[in-house]
Structure formats: structure tokens, C-alpha cells
Design a protein around this motif. Structure first.
Motif, PDB file in Angstrom:
ATOM      1  N   GLU A  71      -4.408   2.310 -17.403  1.00 34.18           N
ATOM      2  CA  GLU A  71      -3.724   1.887 -16.185  1.00 34.18           C
ATOM      3  C   GLU A  71      -2.388   1.207 -16.472  1.00 34.18           C
ATOM      4  O   GLU A  71      -1.536   1.147 -15.591  1.00 34.18           O
ATOM      5  CB  GLU A  71      -4.625   0.951 -15.377  1.00 34.18           C
ATOM      6  CG  GLU A  71      -5.839   1.650 -14.773  1.00 34.18           C
ATOM      7  CD  GLU A  71      -6.644   0.750 -13.871  1.00 34.18           C
ATOM      8  OE1 GLU A  71      -6.411  -0.488 -13.913  1.00 34.18           O
ATOM      9  OE2 GLU A  71      -7.488   1.245 -13.111  1.00 34.18           O
ATOM     10  N   ASP A  72      -2.212   0.696 -17.697  1.00 37.40           N
ATOM     11  CA  ASP A  72      -0.925   0.090 -18.036  1.00 37.40           C
ATOM     12  C   ASP A  72      -0.009   1.048 -18.792  1.00 37.40           C
ATOM     13  O   ASP A  72       1.043   0.640 -19.289  1.00 37.40           O
ATOM     14  CB  ASP A  72      -1.122  -1.194 -18.841  1.00 37.40           C
ATOM     15  CG  ASP A  72      -1.862  -0.958 -20.154  1.00 37.40           C
ATOM     16  OD1 ASP A  72      -2.230   0.211 -20.444  1.00 37.40           O
ATOM     17  OD2 ASP A  72      -2.093  -1.935 -20.890  1.00 37.40           O
ATOM     18  N   GLY A  73      -0.416   2.337 -18.906  1.00 39.74           N
ATOM     19  CA  GLY A  73       0.471   3.355 -19.461  1.00 39.74           C
ATOM     20  C   GLY A  73       0.291   3.659 -20.926  1.00 39.74           C
ATOM     21  O   GLY A  73       1.036   4.469 -21.475  1.00 39.74           O
TER      22      GLY A  73
ATOM     23  N   THR B  55      -0.627   0.185  -7.113  1.00 40.60           N
ATOM     24  CA  THR B  55      -1.399   1.148  -7.892  1.00 40.60           C
ATOM     25  C   THR B  55      -1.125   2.546  -7.359  1.00 40.60           C
ATOM     26  O   THR B  55      -1.180   2.775  -6.144  1.00 40.60           O
ATOM     27  CB  THR B  55      -2.900   0.853  -7.808  1.00 40.60           C
ATOM     28  OG1 THR B  55      -3.158  -0.448  -8.336  1.00 40.60           O
ATOM     29  CG2 THR B  55      -3.703   1.871  -8.611  1.00 40.60           C
TER      30      THR B  55
ATOM     31  N   PHE C 150       7.765   5.592 -15.137  1.00 41.17           N
ATOM     32  CA  PHE C 150       6.370   5.764 -15.555  1.00 41.17           C
ATOM     33  C   PHE C 150       5.897   7.169 -15.194  1.00 41.17           C
ATOM     34  O   PHE C 150       6.518   7.881 -14.394  1.00 41.17           O
ATOM     35  CB  PHE C 150       5.452   4.712 -14.917  1.00 41.17           C
ATOM     36  CG  PHE C 150       5.306   4.818 -13.417  1.00 41.17           C
ATOM     37  CD1 PHE C 150       4.224   5.479 -12.851  1.00 41.17           C
ATOM     38  CD2 PHE C 150       6.245   4.244 -12.567  1.00 41.17           C
ATOM     39  CE1 PHE C 150       4.083   5.577 -11.478  1.00 41.17           C
ATOM     40  CE2 PHE C 150       6.110   4.325 -11.189  1.00 41.17           C
ATOM     41  CZ  PHE C 150       5.023   4.995 -10.640  1.00 41.17           C
TER      42      PHE C 150
ATOM     43  N   VAL D  60       2.195   9.338 -14.193  1.00 40.59           N
ATOM     44  CA  VAL D  60       0.792   9.252 -13.794  1.00 40.59           C
ATOM     45  C   VAL D  60       0.108  10.561 -14.173  1.00 40.59           C
ATOM     46  O   VAL D  60       0.447  11.626 -13.657  1.00 40.59           O
ATOM     47  CB  VAL D  60       0.635   9.014 -12.281  1.00 40.59           C
ATOM     48  CG1 VAL D  60      -0.821   8.675 -11.962  1.00 40.59           C
ATOM     49  CG2 VAL D  60       1.541   7.900 -11.813  1.00 40.59           C
TER      50      VAL D  60
ATOM     51  N   THR E 158      -5.764  10.091 -13.073  1.00 40.78           N
ATOM     52  CA  THR E 158      -5.689   8.714 -13.549  1.00 40.78           C
ATOM     53  C   THR E 158      -4.945   7.848 -12.533  1.00 40.78           C
ATOM     54  O   THR E 158      -4.384   8.334 -11.554  1.00 40.78           O
ATOM     55  CB  THR E 158      -4.979   8.619 -14.907  1.00 40.78           C
ATOM     56  OG1 THR E 158      -3.594   8.994 -14.754  1.00 40.78           O
ATOM     57  CG2 THR E 158      -5.635   9.514 -15.932  1.00 40.78           C
ATOM     58  N   SER E 159      -4.954   6.545 -12.794  1.00 38.36           N
ATOM     59  CA  SER E 159      -4.245   5.576 -11.958  1.00 38.36           C
ATOM     60  C   SER E 159      -3.302   4.766 -12.831  1.00 38.36           C
ATOM     61  O   SER E 159      -3.579   4.516 -14.007  1.00 38.36           O
ATOM     62  CB  SER E 159      -5.237   4.632 -11.264  1.00 38.36           C
ATOM     63  OG  SER E 159      -6.123   5.344 -10.423  1.00 38.36           O
ATOM     64  N   ARG E 160      -2.187   4.355 -12.238  1.00 35.60           N
ATOM     65  CA  ARG E 160      -1.234   3.499 -12.939  1.00 35.60           C
ATOM     66  C   ARG E 160      -0.956   2.261 -12.102  1.00 35.60           C
ATOM     67  O   ARG E 160      -0.685   2.348 -10.906  1.00 35.60           O
ATOM     68  CB  ARG E 160       0.092   4.231 -13.178  1.00 35.60           C
ATOM     69  CG  ARG E 160       0.083   5.195 -14.339  1.00 35.60           C
ATOM     70  CD  ARG E 160      -0.099   4.524 -15.692  1.00 35.60           C
ATOM     71  NE  ARG E 160       0.836   3.444 -15.901  1.00 35.60           N
ATOM     72  CZ  ARG E 160       2.027   3.589 -16.461  1.00 35.60           C
ATOM     73  NH1 ARG E 160       2.427   4.792 -16.844  1.00 35.60           N
ATOM     74  NH2 ARG E 160       2.815   2.553 -16.654  1.00 35.60           N
ATOM     75  N   ASN E 161      -1.030   1.117 -12.749  1.00 33.58           N
ATOM     76  CA  ASN E 161      -0.615  -0.138 -12.129  1.00 33.58           C
ATOM     77  C   ASN E 161       0.808  -0.439 -12.581  1.00 33.58           C
ATOM     78  O   ASN E 161       1.070  -0.561 -13.786  1.00 33.58           O
ATOM     79  CB  ASN E 161      -1.533  -1.286 -12.550  1.00 33.58           C
ATOM     80  CG  ASN E 161      -2.953  -1.100 -12.051  1.00 33.58           C
ATOM     81  OD1 ASN E 161      -3.169  -0.514 -10.992  1.00 33.58           O
ATOM     82  ND2 ASN E 161      -3.926  -1.593 -12.795  1.00 33.58           N
ATOM     83  N   VAL E 162       1.721  -0.527 -11.631  1.00 34.57           N
ATOM     84  CA  VAL E 162       3.116  -0.782 -11.961  1.00 34.57           C
ATOM     85  C   VAL E 162       3.578  -2.033 -11.226  1.00 34.57           C
ATOM     86  O   VAL E 162       3.077  -2.364 -10.141  1.00 34.57           O
ATOM     87  CB  VAL E 162       4.017   0.423 -11.607  1.00 34.57           C
ATOM     88  CG1 VAL E 162       3.736   1.589 -12.525  1.00 34.57           C
ATOM     89  CG2 VAL E 162       3.835   0.850 -10.155  1.00 34.57           C
TER      90      VAL E 162
END
Length: 281
Positions: free
Chosen positions: A42-44, A154, A185, A187, A191-195
Motif C-alpha cells: 500500500e505504500d508502493g 486510498t 505513483f 496502482v 491492489t490499493s495505494r495509500n497516498v
């Protein structure tokens, strides 16, 4: 190494892809080329995972699989992609790892570290694709006395291909008539990404309504929030100064009245002392 990643569309599956690997150091190095399934946290961060969904690790062959580089030397590495007949639709991923194994252990050394660089390859097979994304809630502090202000969101990739948010196509928070861009970033599919982003120069006071939106096949998806910026500490300081000023004014007025009364008493006392018995001066 260049490029740092490869994006292979359906029309490019029959072509040989190439990485260029260069030794930019001062010592010769041996390089071993591996393939690995991966996902993205999630943080890449790239996470090697043998059970990663949509893996294309078995589709790829690299040549040469190992080689020696002297300082300054550049070597091409060919990548051939051969998808199976029973592949699923959409995009599949594989990481090509360029590993420099440690040399012989010297006397007194207990630890040896492999140096490795991973380059993702995104492979899209023929067939329908879905580019859908979903946004989570836009997080904000709600109330702050001053900047900076932090925002977070997210991004869920519910489609069948990865999505990039780079440069002009990046994701931004629209607030106070301007855009505050998130860092670039990607994605990955499924999946999921928190930015997060920091608004470094907000106004002194405002009731702001930040908003973030992303395009999609069914129209844009948006999330908004409310942020109140009010300098409560400055307001309290101003009230404190006003109270001090009011107290000083009252004190000055009291002193002035006391001075006037003292002067009046003095004049009245002098007049009585100058009067003689019988009312004659």
C-alpha cells in the motif's frame, strides 16, 4: 539499467524487449538475471511473492541469464514473452531481477549482501480490459490553527490493468482555487495505494472544501472533505493584548482622576487657609 520498467501491449507480444545494463562502478561485477512474481504494498514497495495473482513469471525468458561486466561496460539483455493459451484477460506482471552476487568472503567477514535491481514488466494480453478505479475517503485534519495541512486518500484498482498517475496525469487535491499534486505513483491491478500530500501554504483563515477526483469509464469518482483553518492562538493573543490594553487604560484613567482630585483638594485647602476670621482675606 534502462528502462526502469517495461509496458508491453497486445501488439508487442511478438517483439523482443531489451534492457540495457551498465556497470557504473570502479570494479568488475558478475550479474545474474532472474524472474520473480511480485505485488506492490500500500505504500508502493515492490514485494516479491511466489503466490502473487496475475503472475507472468513463467511467460518470460531472458538472455543472457548471467554475464560479466567490467567498469563502464554496457550489456543488452533480451526479454522474450510467450503467454500460454489459457491466459486470463487483462494485465499480468513479472519482475526481472538483476542480481550481483557477493564475491568470495574475505577473512574476518561474516556477512555478504546481494545487490539487486528489480524492473517490473506489465504485459497486457489481447482481449477486453477494465480501467476502473475506486477512491476511499479523503482524510484531512478537519480543524487546524495554521498550516501545513496534510491530506491522504486510498486508491483501489478494481480494473484489469495498472494505472499510472504521473506528471500532468497525476492525482491532485483541488482546494482554495488551486491544485496540490500528490507524488507520482502507480496502482497495480487488484491492489490499493495509500497516498498523501502536504499543503504547505494554506491561507491564514478559511473554511476550505478540498476535493480529489479520478476519471473512470463510468465517469469521474470524487471525494471531498471540509477543513477549517482558524488561527485560534493569534485570536487568543489578540484578546490578551486587548485585555491588557483595557487594563492599562483603566489604570491610567484612575491615576488621572486621582491626580485631578488631589489637585482639587489642594486648591480647596489653600483657599481655606488664606481666609481670615470674619471672612476677610
Amino acid at each position: 539499467m534502462s528502462p526502469t520498467r517495461l509496458i508491453v501491449g497486445p501488439e508487442e507480444l511478438g517483439r523482443v524487449q531489451t534492457f540495457q545494463v551498465q556497470n557504473g562502478g570502479r570494479l568488475p561485477v558478475d550479474v545474474v538475471v532472474n524472474r520473480a512474481s511480485f505485488t506492490v504494498s500500500e505504500d508502493g514497495r515492490m514485494v516479491l511473492d511466489e503466490d502473487a495473482p496475475h503472475s507472468a513469471a513463467e511467460w518470460v525468458e531472458v538472455s543472457p541469464a548471467k554475464f560479466h561486466l567490467i567498469p563502464g561496460e554496457r550489456r543488452p539483455v533480451a526479454v522474450r514473452i510467450d503467454p500460454p493459451a489459457n491466459r486470463g484477460n487483462g494485465e499480468h506482471e513479472v519482475a526481472v531481477l538483476f542480481v550481483a552476487p557477493p564475491g568470495p568472503r574475505a577473512a574476518g567477514e561474516n556477512i555478504k549482501i546481494n545487490r539487486a535491481i528489480g524492473a517490473p514488466i506489465y504485459i497486457t494480453v489481447p482481449g477486453p480490459i477494465d480501467t476502473s478505479l475506486r477512491l476511499g475517503d479523503l482524510s484531512s485534519p478537519g480543524f487546524v490553527m495554521s498550516g501545513p495541512v496534510d491530506f491522504g486518500v486510498t486508491v483501489d484498482n478494481v480494473g484489469t490493468v495498472h494505472r499510472d498517475f504521473f506528471g500532468r496525469d497525476g492525482l491532485s487535491v483541488e482546494v482554495d482555487g488551486r491544485k496540490v499534486p500528490f507524488p507520482d505513483f502507480t496502482v497495480l491491478r487488484g491492489t490499493s495505494r495509500n497516498v498523501a500530500v502536504r499543503w504547505t501554504d494554506p491561507p491564514l483563515m478559511c473554511v476550505c472544501h478540498p476535493r480529489v477526483s479520478i476519471p473512470g469509464p463510468d465517469g469521474p469518482s470524487s471525494r471531498s472533505a471540509t477543513v477549517v483553518i482558524f488561527p485560534l492562538h493569534l485570536f487568543a493573543l489578540m484578546i490578551g493584548l486587548a485585555l491588557v490594553l483595557h487594563h492599562l487604560v483603566r489604570l491610567a484613567r484612575r491615576r488621572y482622576r486621582a491626580h485631578v482630585l488631589d489637585a482639587a483638594r489642594g486648591l480647596r485647602g489653600d483657599g481655606e487657609s488664606d481666609l481670615r476670621p470674619g471672612g476677610e482675606a
